[in-house]
Design a protein around this motif. Structure first.
Motif, PDB file in Angstrom:
ATOM      1  N   ASN A   1      -4.120  -5.973  41.821  1.00  9.98           N
ATOM      2  CA  ASN A   1      -5.006  -7.077  42.199  1.00  9.98           C
ATOM      3  C   ASN A   1      -6.292  -7.144  41.391  1.00  9.98           C
ATOM      4  O   ASN A   1      -6.971  -8.170  41.397  1.00  9.98           O
ATOM      5  N   THR A   2      -6.661  -6.084  40.727  1.00  9.30           N
ATOM      6  CA  THR A   2      -7.957  -6.061  40.051  1.00  9.30           C
ATOM      7  C   THR A   2      -7.860  -6.567  38.615  1.00  9.30           C
ATOM      8  O   THR A   2      -6.925  -6.222  37.878  1.00  9.30           O
ATOM      9  N   GLN A   3      -8.838  -7.355  38.228  1.00  7.72           N
ATOM     10  CA  GLN A   3      -8.823  -7.974  36.906  1.00  7.72           C
ATOM     11  C   GLN A   3      -8.880  -6.932  35.788  1.00  7.72           C
ATOM     12  O   GLN A   3      -8.124  -7.015  34.813  1.00  7.72           O
ATOM     13  N   LYS A   4      -9.766  -5.963  35.918  1.00  9.60           N
ATOM     14  CA  LYS A   4      -9.934  -4.965  34.869  1.00  9.60           C
ATOM     15  C   LYS A   4      -8.639  -4.201  34.628  1.00  9.60           C
ATOM     16  O   LYS A   4      -8.228  -3.991  33.476  1.00  9.60           O
ATOM     17  N   THR A   5      -7.976  -3.794  35.709  1.00  8.98           N
ATOM     18  CA  THR A   5      -6.733  -3.038  35.579  1.00  8.98           C
ATOM     19  C   THR A   5      -5.642  -3.886  34.947  1.00  8.98           C
ATOM     20  O   THR A   5      -4.859  -3.399  34.123  1.00  8.98           O
TER      21      THR A   5
END
Length: 218
Positions: free
Chosen positions: A155-159
């Motif tokens: 769900n996280t953009q960076k990942t």
């Protein structure tokens, strides 16, 4: 590719598949990933336009051939240069649409990365069907499916951006082996494409961190 007595041009099969995959990924995003419809509409239109640009960029790249024989449009595409043109178009049009519709970059990334990897997986598996003895293409396809599954659960953009960078690094390494890089005098366009994509996603990741984008969607 041949199905019984019927011969289907590989490029046309990719074009038709691209259109069909667009519908599949559209409903996958809405029903499985629970993405907002306007975001999936944007991704849907971007990929459709990208596939069409890739196919018909041959007209711009080889106008003389098309004028001499218009049927070449059916049998040829823009190759890796056409893919590059499509990527540039998608990047610009997507950025303008995101700004115009005030779409969260985090939400868009959450939807676009699985869709992109889904497209890649399908296209590479078509290549596997065309050349089932090519172990490097099979490896590309397996890697793409694994990353697609992983992206669908993140769900996280960076990942997600980091996942894209690692994915293209692996594809870059495979492309080097396919090109027999140690003995090659000229680096293949496929290798250059992956290098360009890695640089693009590194820049996006750097920009998002500099802007202090909230990487966790609400």
């Amino acid at each position: 590719m041949q199905f019984g007595s019927i011969i289907v041009q590989g490029e046309n099969l990719l074009l038709i598949s691209g259109l069909l995959i667009s519908y599949v990924m559209f409903y996958y995003g809405i029903r499985i990933l629970k993405i907002e419809r306007n975001i999936m509409d944007l991704i849907f239109n971007s990929f459709i336009n990208g596939v069409l640009i890739w196919k018909f960029s041959y007209v711009v790249l080889h106008p003389n051939s098309v004028l001499q024989n218009p049927m070449t449009i059916i049998y040829f595409n823009g190759g890796y240069v056409g893919i590059g043109i499509g990527i540039i178009f998608i990047t610009i049009s997507t950025w303008l649409s995101i700004k115009k519709q005030n779409i969260s970059l985090v939400s868009y990334t959450r939807a676009a990365v699985p869709a992109y990897l889904g497209y890649f997986s399908t296209f590479v598996w078509i290549r596997v069907m065309e050349d089932p003895q090519n172990h490097l293409i099979i490896l590309q396809a397996i890697v793409a499916v694994c990353f697609f599954i992983a992206a669908s659960r993140i769900n996280t953009q960076k990942t997600l951006l980091q996942l894209l960078i690692w994915f293209h690094l692996i594809q870059f390494e495979i492309a080097l082996y396919k090109n027999n890089f140690v003995y090659a005098e000229i680096i293949s366009k496929e290798v250059l494409l992956y290098v360009s994509l890695i640089i693009i996603f590194l820049c996006i990741l750097y920009w998002s961190e500099r802007q202090g984008v909230n990487v966790n969607p609400k």
